[in-house]
Write an enzyme that holds these catalytic residues in place. Structure first.
Site, PDB file in Angstrom:
ATOM      1  N   VAL A 102       0.941  -1.250   0.072  1.00  0.00           N
ATOM      2  CA  VAL A 102      -0.002   0.005   0.038  1.00  0.00           C
ATOM      3  C   VAL A 102       0.838   1.346  -0.088  1.00  0.00           C
ATOM      4  CG1 VAL A 102      -1.623   1.598   1.354  1.00  0.00           C
ATOM      5  CG2 VAL A 102      -1.980  -1.207   1.091  1.00  0.00           C
TER       6      VAL A 102
ATOM      7  N   SER B  60      -1.471   4.617  -5.024  1.00  0.00           N
ATOM      8  CA  SER B  60      -1.612   3.636  -6.032  1.00  0.00           C
ATOM      9  C   SER B  60      -2.812   3.206  -6.048  1.00  0.00           C
ATOM     10  CB  SER B  60      -0.704   2.540  -6.149  1.00  0.00           C
ATOM     11  OG  SER B  60      -0.647   1.992  -4.961  1.00  0.00           O
TER      12      SER B  60
ATOM     13  N   GLU C 227       6.073  -7.236  -9.754  1.00  0.00           N
ATOM     14  CA  GLU C 227       6.822  -6.250 -10.191  1.00  0.00           C
ATOM     15  C   GLU C 227       7.886  -5.932  -9.394  1.00  0.00           C
ATOM     16  OE1 GLU C 227       4.710  -2.182  -9.057  1.00  0.00           O
ATOM     17  OE2 GLU C 227       3.562  -3.062 -10.539  1.00  0.00           O
TER      18      GLU C 227
ATOM     19  N   HIS D  81       9.088  -7.072  -1.955  1.00  0.00           N
ATOM     20  CA  HIS D  81      10.244  -7.526  -3.156  1.00  0.00           C
ATOM     21  C   HIS D  81      11.063  -8.459  -2.735  1.00  0.00           C
ATOM     22  CE1 HIS D  81       8.088  -4.226  -4.789  1.00  0.00           C
ATOM     23  NE2 HIS D  81       8.893  -3.254  -4.291  1.00  0.00           N
TER      24      HIS D  81
ATOM     25  N   GLN E 298       3.008 -10.728   3.671  1.00  0.00           N
ATOM     26  CA  GLN E 298       2.550 -11.431   2.393  1.00  0.00           C
ATOM     27  C   GLN E 298       3.506 -12.574   2.223  1.00  0.00           C
ATOM     28  OE1 GLN E 298       5.260  -8.398  -0.469  1.00  0.00           O
ATOM     29  NE2 GLN E 298       4.519 -10.134  -1.688  1.00  0.00           N
TER      30      GLN E 298
END
Length: 219
Positions: A45, A50, A138, A113, A88
């Site tokens: 977030v 976004s 991404e 990431h 996550q």
């Protein structure tokens, strides 16, 4: 370039941070979902900008779900934007998330990431993307950064994991039934699209490929 890029470039609201070349990729894969009743999940977030961009882009019929590990992000909830707090790489959390909001039309992993985060998220959420949906991960350049658990040709990087998916979509052609078999991924992935720092997976029901010949032989 597009409505999405225009929103980003003119944004004076909550902070959005994106690589500029992403917008052409987003437009290529996400535009068919505009103005439809969809569920869009974004992992990561950050400052909430976004999520508002996606809400504007997909329109009032879309349900936007954001995930972040920072409890403060919960304050960014608004109409049609739902935010869940959790990690996550926590498989149990992801299973609860998919049970509550899934199946998803689009999953966009723009989270922490790290290699574990990206691999675990795909393993737990891809199966809960609808047929004709998109799973996109991404910032894959972190696969080449040791500080994120990656490194060039590191067998535990997300990029190396994703390379095994290339094998899986070709498993229909295997002559090695013991070690190279058709999997649920083989039966559901129409295409893998690799771009600089992005993998987009098109999902649909896939049946064994068929070859045919037409016309008259020349020799």
């Amino acid at each position: 370039m597009s409505d999405l890029f225009d929103y980003f470039s003119e944004n004076e609201g909550r902070l959005i941070f994106k690589w500029l070349h992403y917008f052409e990729i987003y437009e290529r894969h996400f535009s068919p979902y505009r103005d439809k009743e969809i569920t869009f999940l974004e992992i990561g977030v950050f400052h909430g900008g976004s999520l508002q961009m996606w809400k504007n882009y997909f329109g009032p019929k879309a349900r936007i779900v954001g995930v972040d590990i920072n409890p403060f992000c919960k304050t960014y909830e608004e109409e049609n934007i739902h935010i869940e707090i959790g990690s996550q790489e926590d498989r149990e959390f992801l299973r609860e998330l998919r049970d509550k909001y899934g199946p998803f039309d689009i999953v966009l992993d723009d989270g922490g990431h790290t290699m574990t985060q990206q691999v675990v998220s795909l393993q737990e959420l891809y199966g809960h993307v609808k047929d004709n949906g998109i799973y996109m991960c991404e910032d894959l350049h972190t696969s080449y950064w040791r500080s994120f658990g990656g490194g060039y040709r590191n067998p535990f990087s997300f990029i190396e994991f994703a390379k095994t998916l290339i094998d899986e979509i070709h498993a229909w052609h295997s002559h090695d039934n013991e070690s190279f078999q058709v999997t649920p991924f083989t039966r559901s992935a129409f295409g893998l699209h690799f771009y600089d720092s992005i993998l987009a997976i098109e999902k649909r029901v896939i049946t064994p490929p068929i070859s045919r010949a037409t016309g008259t032989p020349s020799f």
